[in-house]
Design a protein around this motif. Structure first.
Motif, PDB file in Angstrom:
ATOM      1  N   ARG A   9       0.815  -1.211   0.000  1.00 27.59           N
ATOM      2  CA  ARG A   9       0.000   0.000   0.000  1.00 27.59           C
ATOM      3  C   ARG A   9       0.851   1.265   0.000  1.00 27.59           C
ATOM      4  NH1 ARG A   9      -1.989  -3.019   4.175  1.00 27.59           N
ATOM      5  NH2 ARG A   9      -1.262  -1.502   5.697  1.00 27.59           N
ATOM      6  N   GLY A  10       2.114   1.169   0.367  1.00 30.76           N
ATOM      7  CA  GLY A  10       2.977   2.340   0.419  1.00 30.76           C
ATOM      8  C   GLY A  10       3.604   2.658  -0.919  1.00 30.76           C
ATOM      9  N   VAL A  11       4.467   3.672  -0.930  1.00 33.59           N
ATOM     10  CA  VAL A  11       5.147   4.118  -2.145  1.00 33.59           C
ATOM     11  C   VAL A  11       6.652   3.945  -1.963  1.00 33.59           C
ATOM     12  CG1 VAL A  11       5.578   6.074  -3.675  1.00 33.59           C
ATOM     13  CG2 VAL A  11       3.316   5.741  -2.690  1.00 33.59           C
ATOM     14  N   LEU A  30      14.105  14.847   0.703  1.00 34.57           N
ATOM     15  CA  LEU A  30      12.817  14.465   0.140  1.00 34.57           C
ATOM     16  C   LEU A  30      11.914  13.869   1.212  1.00 34.57           C
ATOM     17  CD1 LEU A  30      10.878  14.065  -2.220  1.00 34.57           C
ATOM     18  CD2 LEU A  30      12.072  11.910  -2.736  1.00 34.57           C
ATOM     19  N   ALA A  31      12.471  13.025   2.058  1.00 33.49           N
ATOM     20  CA  ALA A  31      11.677  12.412   3.123  1.00 33.49           C
ATOM     21  C   ALA A  31      11.107  13.475   4.050  1.00 33.49           C
ATOM     22  CB  ALA A  31      12.522  11.419   3.910  1.00 33.49           C
ATOM     23  N   ARG A  96       2.474  -1.434   5.531  1.00 30.44           N
ATOM     24  CA  ARG A  96       1.804  -0.545   6.483  1.00 30.44           C
ATOM     25  C   ARG A  96       1.325   0.740   5.822  1.00 30.44           C
ATOM     26  NH1 ARG A  96       6.376  -2.124   9.701  1.00 30.44           N
ATOM     27  NH2 ARG A  96       7.389  -0.119   9.242  1.00 30.44           N
ATOM     28  N   GLY A  97       1.600   0.897   4.537  1.00 32.30           N
ATOM     29  CA  GLY A  97       1.187   2.095   3.837  1.00 32.30           C
ATOM     30  C   GLY A  97       2.162   3.242   3.943  1.00 32.30           C
ATOM     31  N   GLU A  98       3.371   2.978   4.371  1.00 34.94           N
ATOM     32  CA  GLU A  98       4.366   4.032   4.547  1.00 34.94           C
ATOM     33  C   GLU A  98       5.131   4.289   3.243  1.00 34.94           C
ATOM     34  OE1 GLU A  98       6.871   2.946   7.806  1.00 34.94           O
ATOM     35  OE2 GLU A  98       5.178   2.658   9.178  1.00 34.94           O
ATOM     36  N   GLY A  99       5.779   5.443   3.186  1.00 35.24           N
ATOM     37  CA  GLY A  99       6.698   5.708   2.100  1.00 35.24           C
ATOM     38  C   GLY A  99       8.073   5.164   2.443  1.00 35.24           C
TER      39      GLY A  99
END
Length: 229
Positions: A9-11, A30-31, A96-99
């Motif tokens: 789910r993350g990028v 960028l983060a 977990r959907g995190e970048g």
């Protein structure tokens, strides 16, 4: 291997390029920008490394322990580090959907051990299929810099830290010229995934160019909307 990959789910963004191109600095910038804009967690990591076991392998690789055994042995060690890194950090964070922003990934193996080191591209591709599976970057930012300039930056950084050149920085200029060509060829072959960034400018200009690419290619990420694929 691939069947064990968790739902994603993350990028996943990777930064690539030769020595001294500024990947670590720009990954951190960028983060920070994405965290501030979206309020979502963004993990910054690196290869080789990113997990305790992979960091141990990194130390051996950069010390040149595998160099006498040739590019295939090096590629195997990079792959072992990558496997642990993916299983312990990258895939769980994406699930977990995190970048995730990673300083080097598969393209460095293609360029360093493949194009510059002489390892058969079919062998590199086979290692990728086994180790990486479906966990491919959504966007790869290739920081392009003349090797002479990059090596000068790396040398200055090493002097400031009281360190000499590592295993790859110590290679001849021709090796680094082949690296640059390899990264540019990867970008031309996969324009949907890769964007070339002029890394000869100052850090602020490079950061702005990177953010422009992220905004154009991953607009939902920058706006903080939902989750990715």
């Amino acid at each position: 291997m691939q069947d064990r990959e968790p739902p994603r789910r993350g990028v996943f963004i990777t930064l690539e390029g030769g020595e001294g191109a500024g990947k670590s600095t720009q990954a951190a910038r960028l983060a920070a920008t994405l965290r501030a804009r979206t309020g979502r967690p963004v993990t910054v990591t690196r290869e080789p490394g990113g997990s305790p076991r992979a960091e141990e392998i990194r130390a051996a690789l950069l010390a040149g322990a595998a160099k006498p055994y040739g590019p295939f042995a090096e590629a195997l060690l990079f792959s072992a580090a990558r496997l642990d890194h993916l299983d312990r950090l990258i895939r769980p964070a994406l699930a977990r959907g995190e970048g995730v922003i990673c300083d080097r990934f598969i393209d460095s193996t293609r360029a360093y051990q493949g194009a510059a080191g002489g390892l058969d591209p079919a062998v590199v591709a086979a290692l990728e299929r086994v180790v990486v599976g479906r966990t491919r970057p959504d966007l790869t930012l290739i920081l392009d810099l003349a090797p002479e300039a990059g090596l000068a930056r790396a040398a200055a950084r090493g002097e400031a830290a009281g360190q000499g050149a590592d295993r790859f920085e110590a290679e001849a200029l021709g090796f680094h010229a082949r690296l640059r060509g390899a990264f540019l060829e990867i970008a031309m072959a996969e324009p949907g995934r890769c964007a070339v960034i002029d890394a000869s400018a100052g850090p602020d200009a490079v950061a702005a160019a990177i953010l422009a690419q992220v905004e154009a290619r991953l607009p939902a990420l920058v706006r903080g909307e939902g989750s990715h694929g």
